[in-house]
Write a protein that holds these residues in place. Structure first.
Motif, short mmCIF file in Angstrom:
data_model
loop_
_atom_site.label_atom_id
_atom_site.label_comp_id
_atom_site.label_asym_id
_atom_site.label_seq_id
_atom_site.Cartn_x
_atom_site.Cartn_y
_atom_site.Cartn_z
N ALA A 36 0.83 -1.20 0.00
CA ALA A 36 0.00 0.00 0.00
C ALA A 36 0.86 1.25 0.00
O ALA A 36 1.96 1.27 0.57
N TYR A 37 0.37 2.27 -0.67
CA TYR A 37 0.97 3.61 -0.64
C TYR A 37 -0.01 4.56 0.02
O TYR A 37 -1.22 4.51 -0.23
N TYR A 38 0.55 5.45 0.86
CA TYR A 38 -0.25 6.46 1.55
C TYR A 38 0.36 7.84 1.29
O TYR A 38 1.58 7.98 1.13
N ASP A 39 -0.50 8.84 1.27
CA ASP A 39 -0.03 10.22 1.21
C ASP A 39 0.72 10.52 2.51
O ASP A 39 0.17 10.38 3.61
N GLY A 40 1.98 10.93 2.38
CA GLY A 40 2.80 11.12 3.56
C GLY A 40 2.30 12.22 4.48
O GLY A 40 2.51 12.14 5.71
N LYS A 41 1.63 13.21 3.95
CA LYS A 41 1.19 14.34 4.76
C LYS A 41 -0.15 14.06 5.45
O LYS A 41 -0.33 14.34 6.63
N THR A 42 -1.09 13.49 4.69
CA THR A 42 -2.45 13.32 5.22
C THR A 42 -2.74 11.90 5.71
O THR A 42 -3.70 11.69 6.46
N GLY A 43 -1.95 10.94 5.27
CA GLY A 43 -2.24 9.55 5.60
C GLY A 43 -3.29 8.92 4.70
O GLY A 43 -3.63 7.74 4.88
N GLU A 44 -3.79 9.66 3.72
CA GLU A 44 -4.80 9.13 2.80
C GLU A 44 -4.25 7.93 2.04
O GLU A 44 -3.10 7.94 1.58
N THR A 45 -5.07 6.89 1.88
CA THR A 45 -4.68 5.72 1.10
C THR A 45 -4.68 6.08 -0.38
O THR A 45 -5.71 6.47 -0.93
N LEU A 46 -3.52 5.94 -1.02
CA LEU A 46 -3.44 6.17 -2.45
C LEU A 46 -3.80 4.91 -3.22
O LEU A 46 -4.52 4.96 -4.21
N CYS A 47 -3.31 3.76 -2.75
CA CYS A 47 -3.65 2.48 -3.36
C CYS A 47 -3.26 1.36 -2.41
O CYS A 47 -2.39 1.52 -1.55
N ARG A 48 -3.92 0.23 -2.57
CA ARG A 48 -3.61 -0.95 -1.76
C ARG A 48 -4.02 -2.18 -2.57
O ARG A 48 -5.10 -2.20 -3.17
N PHE A 49 -3.14 -3.18 -2.60
CA PHE A 49 -3.42 -4.35 -3.43
C PHE A 49 -2.60 -5.55 -2.94
O PHE A 49 -1.64 -5.41 -2.17
N SER A 50 -3.00 -6.73 -3.38
CA SER A 50 -2.34 -7.98 -3.00
C SER A 50 -1.07 -8.18 -3.82
O SER A 50 -1.01 -7.86 -5.00
N ASP A 108 1.06 -7.46 7.89
CA ASP A 108 1.40 -8.30 6.75
C ASP A 108 1.50 -7.49 5.46
O ASP A 108 1.30 -7.99 4.37
N GLN A 109 1.86 -6.21 5.59
CA GLN A 109 1.82 -5.30 4.44
C GLN A 109 3.12 -4.53 4.29
O GLN A 109 3.73 -4.12 5.27
N TRP A 110 3.53 -4.35 3.04
CA TRP A 110 4.59 -3.38 2.72
C TRP A 110 3.91 -2.02 2.64
O TRP A 110 3.12 -1.75 1.74
N THR A 111 4.19 -1.19 3.60
CA THR A 111 3.53 0.11 3.76
C THR A 111 4.50 1.22 3.42
O THR A 111 5.60 1.28 3.98
N THR A 112 4.11 2.13 2.52
CA THR A 112 4.98 3.23 2.12
C THR A 112 4.22 4.55 2.13
O THR A 112 3.17 4.67 1.49
#
Length: 397
Positions: free
Chosen positions: A72-86, A197-201
């Motif tokens: 998953a990728y998140y907006d670094g400033k707001t924490g908003e989820t940009l995308c998440r997938f298996s 269980d996630q690669w979080t960026t």
């Protein structure tokens, strides 16, 4: 055949195991005093794991690897989820699950499999002599050892590489600064940072803050800060530069920074690489791993590429019989182009993600908002498809 390996890192020990399995007498020398590798952990993508499976370490590596199911990728400033997938398609297409793994754990496993009686620490290489029939290594304490072949897996500042290039009448290979500093380490796994269980960026402003799960209920964290080379840093500063660089970022990032214990696990590394080159061999001496293809970590293929070197070396010595010099030339031919391609791919990725071209990085951020995983997985698998360990048929689409 007796073989000297210089360097007890991932590349050197995996090469030693590959050659031992062929019945060769292998001895490893390293200047480190104990197993304290640079960098807290690494990404073992399917190609790297497959090499370790081939070396007979499948069960041990699976036990050490973190279970990374999603990305998953998140907006670094707001924490908003940009995308998440298996990440399951990576496993399905390549035939092997990838594992993030603590570097010290993997290195200890590899060193143990080589045999600690075959590994000599606190031994700094200072000279090499190849008389055409044997190679002699000279160490800083004045001792020497002689073998039929020497493999230099002695890192980005390789003495062995300097020997090879000088013997071939070439200039010394210089490293190139990649434009950013990486902070990394291990922290307790924490759902305030991201799922276990996630690669979080988290990304913004050309910076990234990421975690991957590794065994032992830990996260491997890696944080990139674009800045000039040579910025002063004292270990006493701890995580203070990160507090400054990521001030005002999302709660997940702050939770990570709060989790860092600088005394326990915090590394700071300026990221450099080496222009691809194809002079890896002279006579009975060859280079391997970072000595041959020091690569920025932006596509997670540095350790995997070193493992590919070891695989190729083992296969070639198992199947060719015209002598050491001939087989090493074949090793160079098999590996130099593929390894150099990964160096360039990592550079391009660094350029895109670290705002060295602000418009390109913003375009990438915008793309992440509509990413369903297809594009990212295509890139990950694309780095794996040409691996020699796949034998031309290891990817299913």
């Amino acid at each position: 055949m007796k073989v000297i390996v210089i360097g007890a890192g991932i590349g050197g020990t995996s090469a030693a195991i590959a050659l031992q399995r062929l019945g060769h007498d292998v001895v490893v020398y390293d200047q480190m005093r104990e197993n304290k590798p640079v960098g807290a952990a690494l990404s073992l993508w399917s190609n790297g794991v497959k090499v370790l499976n081939w070396l007979g370490l499948a069960d041990e590596v699976a036990a050490l690897g973190g279970l990374m199911d999603d990305m998953a990728y998140y907006d670094g400033k707001t924490g908003e989820t940009l995308c998440r997938f298996s990440l399951e398609p990576v496993t399905t297409q390549t035939g092997q699950r990838p594992y993030p793994i603590a570097r010290a754990d993997l290195q200890a496993l590899l060193m143990d499999r080589v045999g600690m009686d075959r590994i000599h620490l606190s031994m700094k290489l200072v000279g090499i002599d190849d008389d055409g029939s044997q190679v002699t290594a000279t160490f800083a304490d004045g001792s020497t050892d002689t073998a039929d072949m020497l493999i230099g897996a002695d890192g980005a500042r390789s003495i062995t590489r300097d020997y090879v290039t000088a013997a071939r009448g070439l200039p010394t290979i210089e490293r190139t600064y990649s434009g950013y500093t990486n902070f990394n380490g291990l922290v307790p796994a924490n759902t305030d940072i991201g799922p276990l269980d996630q690669w979080t960026t988290y990304v913004a402003d050309g910076k990234r803050c990421a975690v991957m799960p590794v065994a032992g209920d830990r996260f491997y964290f890696f944080v990139d800060v674009p800045q000039p080379a040579g910025v002063p840093y004292d270990k006493a500063e701890g995580a203070a530069p990160l507090r400054e660089a990521f001030a005002g970022w999302a709660p997940g990032v702050q939770a990570l920074l709060d989790s860092i214990d600088p005394a326990a696990s915090l590394n700071r590394v300026e990221i450099w690489d080496i222009d691809p080159f194809d002079t890896w061999v002279h006579g009975r001496v060859a280079i391997l791993g970072d000595a041959a293809h020091n690569t920025a970590p932006d596509i997670g293929q540095g350790a995997c590429s070193a493992l590919e070197d070891s695989f190729a070396l083992g296969i070639l010595f198992a199947t060719n019989t015209l002598g050491v010099e001939d087989t090493l030339q074949r090793y160079q031919q098999v590996r130099a182009e593929r390894a150099g391609d990964l160096v360039i791919r990592a550079r391009k990725r660094a350029w895109e993600t670290h705002a060295f071209d602000v418009a390109a990085t913003q375009e990438w951020y915008d793309q992440l908002r509509t990413e369903d995983g297809t594009g990212v997985i295509r890139g990950i698998v694309g780095n794996i498809v040409d691996s020699p360990v796949n034998l031309g048929g290891g990817i299913r689409v």
